[in-house]
Structure formats: C-alpha cells, structure tokens
Design a protein around this motif. Sequence first.
Motif, PDB file in Angstrom:
ATOM      1  N   UNK A  26       0.823  -1.211   0.000  1.00 32.48           N
ATOM      2  CA  UNK A  26       0.000   0.000   0.000  1.00 32.48           C
ATOM      3  C   UNK A  26       0.853   1.256   0.000  1.00 32.48           C
ATOM      4  N   UNK A  27       1.951   1.248   0.756  1.00 31.46           N
ATOM      5  CA  UNK A  27       2.825   2.414   0.806  1.00 31.46           C
ATOM      6  C   UNK A  27       3.557   2.644  -0.513  1.00 31.46           C
ATOM      7  N   UNK A  28       3.860   1.569  -1.230  1.00 31.06           N
ATOM      8  CA  UNK A  28       4.508   1.726  -2.531  1.00 31.06           C
ATOM      9  C   UNK A  28       3.598   2.442  -3.522  1.00 31.06           C
ATOM     10  N   UNK A  29       2.308   2.283  -3.371  1.00 31.58           N
ATOM     11  CA  UNK A  29       1.356   2.928  -4.279  1.00 31.58           C
ATOM     12  C   UNK A  29       0.920   4.306  -3.796  1.00 31.58           C
ATOM     13  N   UNK A  30       1.314   4.706  -2.589  1.00 37.20           N
ATOM     14  CA  UNK A  30       0.899   5.980  -2.002  1.00 37.20           C
ATOM     15  C   UNK A  30       1.709   7.133  -2.589  1.00 37.20           C
ATOM     16  N   UNK A  31       1.026   8.220  -2.947  1.00 34.41           N
ATOM     17  CA  UNK A  31       1.676   9.392  -3.538  1.00 34.41           C
ATOM     18  C   UNK A  31       2.481  10.191  -2.512  1.00 34.41           C
ATOM     19  N   UNK A  32       2.144  10.095  -1.227  1.00 27.49           N
ATOM     20  CA  UNK A  32       2.807  10.896  -0.200  1.00 27.49           C
ATOM     21  C   UNK A  32       4.158  10.334   0.222  1.00 27.49           C
ATOM     22  N   UNK A  33       4.438   9.114  -0.129  1.00 25.62           N
ATOM     23  CA  UNK A  33       5.722   8.500   0.210  1.00 25.62           C
ATOM     24  C   UNK A  33       6.741   8.917  -0.834  1.00 25.62           C
ATOM     25  N   UNK A  34       7.913   9.356  -0.363  1.00 28.71           N
ATOM     26  CA  UNK A  34       8.926   9.857  -1.291  1.00 28.71           C
ATOM     27  C   UNK A  34       9.481   8.730  -2.159  1.00 28.71           C
ATOM     28  N   UNK A  35       9.975   9.130  -3.318  1.00 24.61           N
ATOM     29  CA  UNK A  35      10.546   8.166  -4.256  1.00 24.61           C
ATOM     30  C   UNK A  35      11.791   7.514  -3.666  1.00 24.61           C
ATOM     31  N   UNK A  36      12.577   8.279  -2.908  1.00 21.51           N
ATOM     32  CA  UNK A  36      13.792   7.739  -2.295  1.00 21.51           C
ATOM     33  C   UNK A  36      13.457   6.618  -1.306  1.00 21.51           C
ATOM     34  N   UNK A  37      12.395   6.781  -0.545  1.00 19.47           N
ATOM     35  CA  UNK A  37      11.988   5.729   0.391  1.00 19.47           C
ATOM     36  C   UNK A  37      11.504   4.490  -0.360  1.00 19.47           C
ATOM     37  N   UNK A  38      10.868   4.695  -1.496  1.00 17.83           N
ATOM     38  CA  UNK A  38      10.370   3.564  -2.287  1.00 17.83           C
ATOM     39  C   UNK A  38      11.496   2.752  -2.900  1.00 17.83           C
ATOM     40  N   UNK A  39      12.677   3.339  -3.016  1.00 11.78           N
ATOM     41  CA  UNK A  39      13.821   2.612  -3.567  1.00 11.78           C
ATOM     42  C   UNK A  39      14.343   1.524  -2.623  1.00 11.78           C
ATOM     43  N   UNK A  40      14.066   1.643  -1.328  1.00 12.99           N
ATOM     44  CA  UNK A  40      14.586   0.661  -0.359  1.00 12.99           C
ATOM     45  C   UNK A  40      14.025  -0.738  -0.617  1.00 12.99           C
ATOM     46  N   UNK A  41      12.696  -0.949  -0.621  1.00  9.48           N
ATOM     47  CA  UNK A  41      12.215  -2.316  -0.880  1.00  9.48           C
ATOM     48  C   UNK A  41      12.465  -2.762  -2.315  1.00  9.48           C
ATOM     49  N   UNK A  42      12.456  -1.812  -3.250  1.00 10.53           N
ATOM     50  CA  UNK A  42      12.737  -2.174  -4.636  1.00 10.53           C
ATOM     51  C   UNK A  42      14.190  -2.609  -4.794  1.00 10.53           C
ATOM     52  N   UNK A  43      15.091  -1.966  -4.059  1.00 16.75           N
ATOM     53  CA  UNK A  43      16.496  -2.373  -4.074  1.00 16.75           C
ATOM     54  C   UNK A  43      16.688  -3.750  -3.465  1.00 16.75           C
ATOM     55  N   UNK A  44      15.956  -4.033  -2.395  1.00 18.95           N
ATOM     56  CA  UNK A  44      16.038  -5.362  -1.775  1.00 18.95           C
ATOM     57  C   UNK A  44      15.511  -6.430  -2.738  1.00 18.95           C
ATOM     58  N   UNK A  45      14.450  -6.113  -3.446  1.00 24.86           N
ATOM     59  CA  UNK A  45      13.906  -7.058  -4.415  1.00 24.86           C
ATOM     60  C   UNK A  45      14.866  -7.248  -5.590  1.00 24.86           C
TER      61      UNK A  45
END
Length: 84
Positions: A26-45
């Motif tokens: 849900x947080x990955x799809x949220x507009x209020x979460x910064x792009x830099x924060x979204x890179x953390x789980x994507x980097x782990x994946x």
Amino acid sequence: MTIPSPNRRSPHFWVELFNSFRLTWRLLRDQQVSFAAKLVPLGALAYILFPIDFIPDAILGLGQADDLALLLLGIQVFIALTPR
C-alpha cells in the motif's frame, strides 16, 4: 509497526509478517511517500533477482536465508522511513 517475535511457530509472527507485506504494498502505491523511500524495498527485491549475491545461492539454505533476511530488513526500513 512492531517487529515480529522470533518464535516462528506463533500465529502472531505470521500475521505480523503478512501485515508488513500488505502495508509495504500500500505504501509503494501511495503518492505521499517519497521516491527515495520507495527505492529501499525495490532495491532489496532487485538484490534477490540479480545473480550477484554476498552469499551464493549454491550454498543450500544459507544463500536463500540471506536473500530473505535482506528482503525483510528492507521492508522494515521502508516502513520506518515512511511518514505516519
């Protein structure tokens, strides 16, 4: 968000783990979460999907365990970085 208890036989551990995955999605799809924060789980994946590892997957059990541990750590850090 609480860290799941280390007792994997406890149903509470699995419920918290499932809730962490749902919250991350849900947080990955949220507009209020910064792009830099979204890179953390994507980097782990990405670490899991790419063939270069710290511990090779040819070592049965240990190679997969480090992949799983990094994914879970990435999810916990991502949840901690997001705004309330």
